[in-house]
Design an enzyme around this catalytic site. Sequence first.
Site, PDB file in Angstrom:
ATOM      1  CE  LYS A  80      35.669  41.198  40.701  1.00 37.25           C
ATOM      2  NZ  LYS A  80      36.015  42.362  41.543  1.00 37.25           N
ATOM      3  CB  THR A 106      45.595  45.488  37.636  1.00 38.52           C
ATOM      4  OG1 THR A 106      46.440  44.823  38.597  1.00 38.52           O
ATOM      5  CG2 THR A 106      46.023  45.106  36.230  1.00 38.52           C
ATOM      6  N   GLY A 127      42.761  48.804  41.771  1.00 38.30           N
ATOM      7  CA  GLY A 127      41.423  49.375  41.715  1.00 38.30           C
ATOM      8  C   GLY A 127      40.516  48.821  40.640  1.00 38.30           C
ATOM      9  CB  THR A 128      40.820  46.061  38.146  1.00 39.02           C
ATOM     10  OG1 THR A 128      41.296  45.111  39.107  1.00 39.02           O
ATOM     11  CG2 THR A 128      41.984  46.579  37.335  1.00 39.02           C
ATOM     12  N   GLY A 129      38.768  46.046  40.563  1.00 38.47           N
ATOM     13  CA  GLY A 129      37.526  45.516  41.116  1.00 38.47           C
ATOM     14  C   GLY A 129      36.555  46.622  41.487  1.00 38.47           C
ATOM     15  CB  CYS A 130      37.052  49.814  43.332  1.00 38.17           C
ATOM     16  SG  CYS A 130      37.830  49.190  44.835  1.00 38.17           S
TER      17      CYS A 130
END
Length: 262
Positions: free
Chosen positions: A174, A206, A208-211
């Site tokens: 990412k 932003t 929780g974007t990774g989850c």
Amino acid sequence: MVYKALTIAGSDSGGGAGIQADLKTFHQFHVFGMSAITAVTAQNTLGVQGIYPLPVEAVEKQMDSIAVDLSPDAIKTGMLFSEDMIECVAYKIKQHRWTRVVVDPVMVAKGGSRLLKQEAVEALQRYMLPLAYVLTPNIPEAEVLTNMRIETLEQRKEAAKKLHDMGVKYVVMKGGHGEGNELVDLLYDGEQFYEWKSKRVHTKHTHGTGCTFAAAITAQLAKEKTIYEAVDVAKRFIQAAIEQTLHIGGGHGPTNHWAFHE
């Protein structure tokens, strides 16, 4: 046909990340979501106020219960927190012969709280990376896992190759922590790189974007999409979720899980 996905992660009481974000994302893609909770956190948009890991036995029982009755089409792991938990989850994944495993190497919350013990990093490398059908690190996580500094696009590619050599089938690097207004996400399949470019959205919301991004990939893999198709849809999903922010909470607010429409 009903497609099913299992998330093995921590609970976020604020609803923006972890189990809650994963289940919301699965639902948006019409995938039946199931969960094995590894820890309960007390958190909101302002930060993490408490982390309460579940006993390893509790996680084993949750995974076994799913395996005997609701066999998932894809798996996602998130916050695993400790070395013992990582070993347990890896053992159960192998025991149940689950292969479409998306590993999101959650290490630090958006507000800075550490969600993976330092001594657990080696266990993650040893036990989880060889099981990862897909690994979705951000740049700081990739730096920890590869023990190298990553500042340029070429260094990202070098890191992706290192992670592939550790046993990961597909590496999705990412680009959100990169510099500039153009972000580049990379997919490495062991032979070549694919790139997705997007404009940076200047917002603090932003959380929780990774989850959410990893969960979107998981949902697509559960629906038997190719890795390229899965990442492509997930990228568009998370871009919409960030652009159409909900503006809730006094800190790092969550993304909008219902913003995207295929």
